[in-house]
Design a protein around this motif. Structure first.
Motif, PDB file in Angstrom:
ATOM      1  N   ALA A   1       0.814  -1.215   0.000  1.00 53.49           N
ATOM      2  CA  ALA A   1       0.000   0.000   0.000  1.00 53.49           C
ATOM      3  C   ALA A   1       0.850   1.269   0.000  1.00 53.49           C
ATOM      4  O   ALA A   1       0.474   2.273  -0.615  1.00 53.49           O
ATOM      5  CB  ALA A   1      -0.943  -0.006   1.208  1.00 53.49           C
ATOM      6  N   GLY A   2       1.998   1.256   0.689  1.00 52.11           N
ATOM      7  CA  GLY A   2       2.773   2.485   0.831  1.00 52.11           C
ATOM      8  C   GLY A   2       4.241   2.346   0.536  1.00 52.11           C
ATOM      9  O   GLY A   2       5.020   3.245   0.883  1.00 52.11           O
TER      10      GLY A   2
ATOM     11  N   SER B   1      -4.128  -4.130  -8.887  1.00 54.95           N
ATOM     12  CA  SER B   1      -3.021  -3.217  -8.610  1.00 54.95           C
ATOM     13  C   SER B   1      -2.408  -3.529  -7.241  1.00 54.95           C
ATOM     14  O   SER B   1      -2.998  -4.249  -6.421  1.00 54.95           O
ATOM     15  CB  SER B   1      -3.515  -1.768  -8.631  1.00 54.95           C
ATOM     16  N   ASP B   2      -1.222  -2.957  -7.016  1.00 53.23           N
ATOM     17  CA  ASP B   2      -0.558  -3.176  -5.724  1.00 53.23           C
ATOM     18  C   ASP B   2      -1.397  -2.649  -4.577  1.00 53.23           C
ATOM     19  O   ASP B   2      -1.471  -3.272  -3.506  1.00 53.23           O
ATOM     20  CB  ASP B   2       0.814  -2.491  -5.723  1.00 53.23           C
ATOM     21  N   LEU B   3      -2.040  -1.501  -4.773  1.00 56.23           N
ATOM     22  CA  LEU B   3      -2.855  -0.915  -3.706  1.00 56.23           C
ATOM     23  C   LEU B   3      -4.048  -1.805  -3.380  1.00 56.23           C
ATOM     24  O   LEU B   3      -4.369  -2.014  -2.204  1.00 56.23           O
ATOM     25  CB  LEU B   3      -3.331   0.476  -4.129  1.00 56.23           C
TER      26      LEU B   3
ATOM     27  N   GLY C   1      -2.817  -4.809  -1.548  1.00 51.21           N
ATOM     28  CA  GLY C   1      -2.417  -4.400  -0.205  1.00 51.21           C
ATOM     29  C   GLY C   1      -3.606  -4.199   0.719  1.00 51.21           C
ATOM     30  O   GLY C   1      -3.574  -4.611   1.884  1.00 51.21           O
ATOM     31  N   LEU C   2      -4.677  -3.589   0.212  1.00 54.57           N
ATOM     32  CA  LEU C   2      -5.868  -3.378   1.053  1.00 54.57           C
ATOM     33  C   LEU C   2      -6.548  -4.700   1.383  1.00 54.57           C
ATOM     34  O   LEU C   2      -7.050  -4.893   2.505  1.00 54.57           O
ATOM     35  CB  LEU C   2      -6.842  -2.446   0.329  1.00 54.57           C
TER      36      LEU C   2
END
Length: 644
Positions: free
Chosen positions: A106-107, A316-318, A321-322
């Protein structure tokens, strides 16, 4: 009328309990309570008091054979709980590892961008907050340290500028066990102990940085010592650090997700080609040994599709991640709740007494002072086994919450965990390639010296063990105001570092112009508070208390009242929304019923707030000294009568 109360040999009146501070502030307990002793106290007994509680005995006493059968059955039940405890611990550790991967997805790229501005890192205060923010974002101090090692090895950052960043990573890694402590909010006393046990790590790190950061900026003692050690010994590249606990957890975590951590390091080093590359590892390299008969054996490297849940995903990576963040937090909370309940059932009665005595008792005189250092050794050894200080301190937090480990004993265990994680980092540095070996060892040694100097400051002299007192105050404040834990987490690990980073980007003089007055006010308030506690007579009459200031400037009550009203309004809005969702035929009746219920709840909540804070008779309780017993009558606690 009360003559029949004292049955079973108990006195006719129960022992009066000291009024808790949160009850005094909420206005509860203004009169004598004659019924609470017979209806049962809401506070749960400590493990040491469990076997002292009166037990109801009915019928004929059990025979010797029946007692033996009960003991054997209880023994088998307790033994069957131990494998379940180990399974829960296994999934607890795996969820922590997955949580770290979720934060990196996420980051992680944002963290790389933060590290990319090397001019900001030359400012020691900015380097400190960068280390905090990046470690909070990726939830892994090892990832932050590997980025710093790459920057130092490539010449983009010198070791002396990297030391403040290492201090920041030490602070940021303690956020994990603070999050774990927030899962125990159900029981007030457990939450108070657990939050104090978690924040003792934060307090130690902040106090150490407050002293050692200026010393390092002025003298460079830690970077000089690290350079001296590296140049004095001819260190050669060794084998990889041994994987102990990860041998068990790695198959599960690798099946869930695998990350390409070179992406974050590449972004931090300015490689723009890494910016469009996914953090999810989709292709894994395998070595195949080819041995034709006439030629010597050769090793050929091929790429195969990675085997984890998101290897073929187009998300997506985000998004990934979530998803992992929600799943890992759910597993973490579930494991923690079950662990606490299981420990409660195992650690009770004589078992709790024995464990408490073994863990919390000091050694016989004159070796009592050695008990803390022995606990440090245990903490360092356990951290070396699990290879993560976050895992060890997070597993320690529930034990502190249920009262098995005292705060005084948890402090040296946490300090030993800090030393243990530096030894793991040092072994990992020894396995670095030749071009990064010296930089990696210097960074690991700076981390080690920071923790050793911090322990020398805040542990050997008992009066200097300020982190214990600070953590206890934070625990009591959090038990009184549950929302304080969230505010503490956001303020110390996100808002304050972000503010300092913004000021540092504006320029050195801007940061000094804003930070110096703020620091002066904080020092002045701290000194006045200490004088008010110990020597109020030496202060001017105006400064002997903060009552001359508005209430919101020296008390959390107005903010607590505002938050309570906000939560009441939210619940009212939710109730009205459900009323509007009814059918057309029943809409009028539903709305009227819900409105009546809502009005009653709102009026009761407002009346409770008014009575707790605006009742002059109840406000008298705030003027009483802590620890003074106050009698209360059940049913009359809301009367406008003077306390007895």
């Amino acid at each position: 009328m009360l003559a029949g109360v004292g049955t079973h040999g108990t006195p006719p009146f129960p022992q009066l309990k000291l009024l808790r501070e949160e009850d005094r502030e909420s206005g509860i307990g203004s009169t004598l309570d004659l019924i609470s002793g017979f209806e049962g106290d809401t506070t749960s007994p400590t493990p040491g008091e469990t076997d002292q509680l009166p037990k109801e005995t009915g019928g004929a006493p059990p025979t010797t054979t029946g007692k033996l059968h009960c003991k054997i059955r209880q023994l088998f039940v307790n033994l069957s709980k131990i494998p379940l405890l180990l399974i829960l611990l296994f999934f607890f550790v795996c969820s922590l590892d997955t949580l770290s991967s979720a934060f990196q997805l996420a980051g992680g790229k944002v963290a790389g961008d933060i590290f990319q501005d090397n001019a900001v890192l030359s400012n020691p205060v900015a380097g400190l907050v960068v280390g905090i923010l990046v470690t909070v974002l990726v939830q892994s101090s090892s990832t932050s340290t590997s980025i710093i090692v790459s920057l130092v090895a490539s010449g983009l950052l010198d070791v002396r500028s990297a030391v403040p960043v290492i201090m920041g990573t030490n602070i940021g890694t303690s956020v994990t066990n603070t999050i774990v402590a927030m899962m125990q909010t159900a029981e007030r006393d457990e939450f108070k102990r657990a939050f104090a046990g978690a924040t003792i790590h934060d307090c130690f790190n902040w106090l150490s940085v407050l002293i050692l950061l200026p010393v390092e900026v002025l003298t460079g003692v830690m970077s000089w010592l690290a350079h001296l050690v590296v140049t004095s010994f001819r260190v050669q590249t060794g084998e990889d650090a041994p994987e102990l606990l990860k041998v068990i957890t790695k198959p599960v975590t690798n099946f869930i997700v695998q990350l390409d951590k070179d992406v974050i390091t590449g972004i931090a080093m300015g490689d723009e080609g890494m910016r469009n590359r996914s953090l999810l590892k989709r292709w894994c390299q395998t070595d195949l040994e080819v041995s034709p008969s006439p030629a010597p054996s050769q090793r050929r490297r091929t790429q195969t599709r990675c085997r984890h849940l998101f290897a073929s995903s187009q998300l997506s990576d985000l998004a990934v991640g979530l998803i992992l963040l929600a799943g890992s937090l759910a597993v973490l909370c579930t494991c923690l709740v079950l662990l606490v309940k299981l420990l409660h059932s195992l650690l009770k009665g004589q078992v709790a007494k024995v464990i408490q005595k073994v863990i919390n008792t000091d050694l016989p005189y004159p070796f009592g002072w050695l008990a803390g250092y022995l606990a440090m050794f245990v903490g360092a050894g356990m951290t070396f086994v699990v290879q993560s200080s976050s895992v060890f301190t997070s597993a320690l937090t529930p034990l502190i919450g249920i009262g098995v480990i005292s705060l005084e004993r948890a402090y040296p265990l946490t300090l030993g965990s800090n030393i243990g994680t530096t030894t793991t980092a040092l072994l990992a540095a020894l396995a670095s390639p030749g071009d990064k070996l010296a930089a990696a060892i210097q960074i690991a040694l700076c981390h080690f010296f920071f923790n050793v100097f911090g322990i020398a400051l805040w542990y050997p002299v008992p009066i200097m063990r300020l982190p214990i007192r600070m953590a206890r105050v934070l625990g009591e404040r959090t038990a009184k105001y549950r929302w304080f834990a969230v505010m503490y987490l956001l303020l110390c690990f996100l808002l304050l570092p972000s503010l300092v980073l913004g000021l540092s980007l504006a320029g050195w003089w801007v940061m000094v112009g804003v930070g110096a007055p703020f620091l002066g006010v904080v020092i002045f308030i701290t000194m006045v508070n200490v004088m008010q506690t110990h020597r109020p007579s030496q202060l001017p009459a105006k400064l002997q208390s903060w009552d001359f200031l508005p209430t919101w400037m020296h008390s959390l009550k107005p903010l607590d009242r505002l938050i309570n009203k906000a939560t009441v309004c939210c619940s009212l809005g939710h109730g009205e929304g459900r009323a509007e969702a009814g059918s057309e035929g029943e809409r009028a009746a539903t709305i009227s019923a819900d409105t009546t219920s809502v009005d009653l709840k709102g009026a009761a909540a407002q009346r409770k707030v008014d009575l707790a804070y605006d009742n002059p008779a109840l406000a008298y309780l705030d003027e009483t000294r802590p620890g003074v017993p106050v009698f209360k009558l059940r049913g009359l606690e809301r009367c406008n009568s003077t306390p007895l």
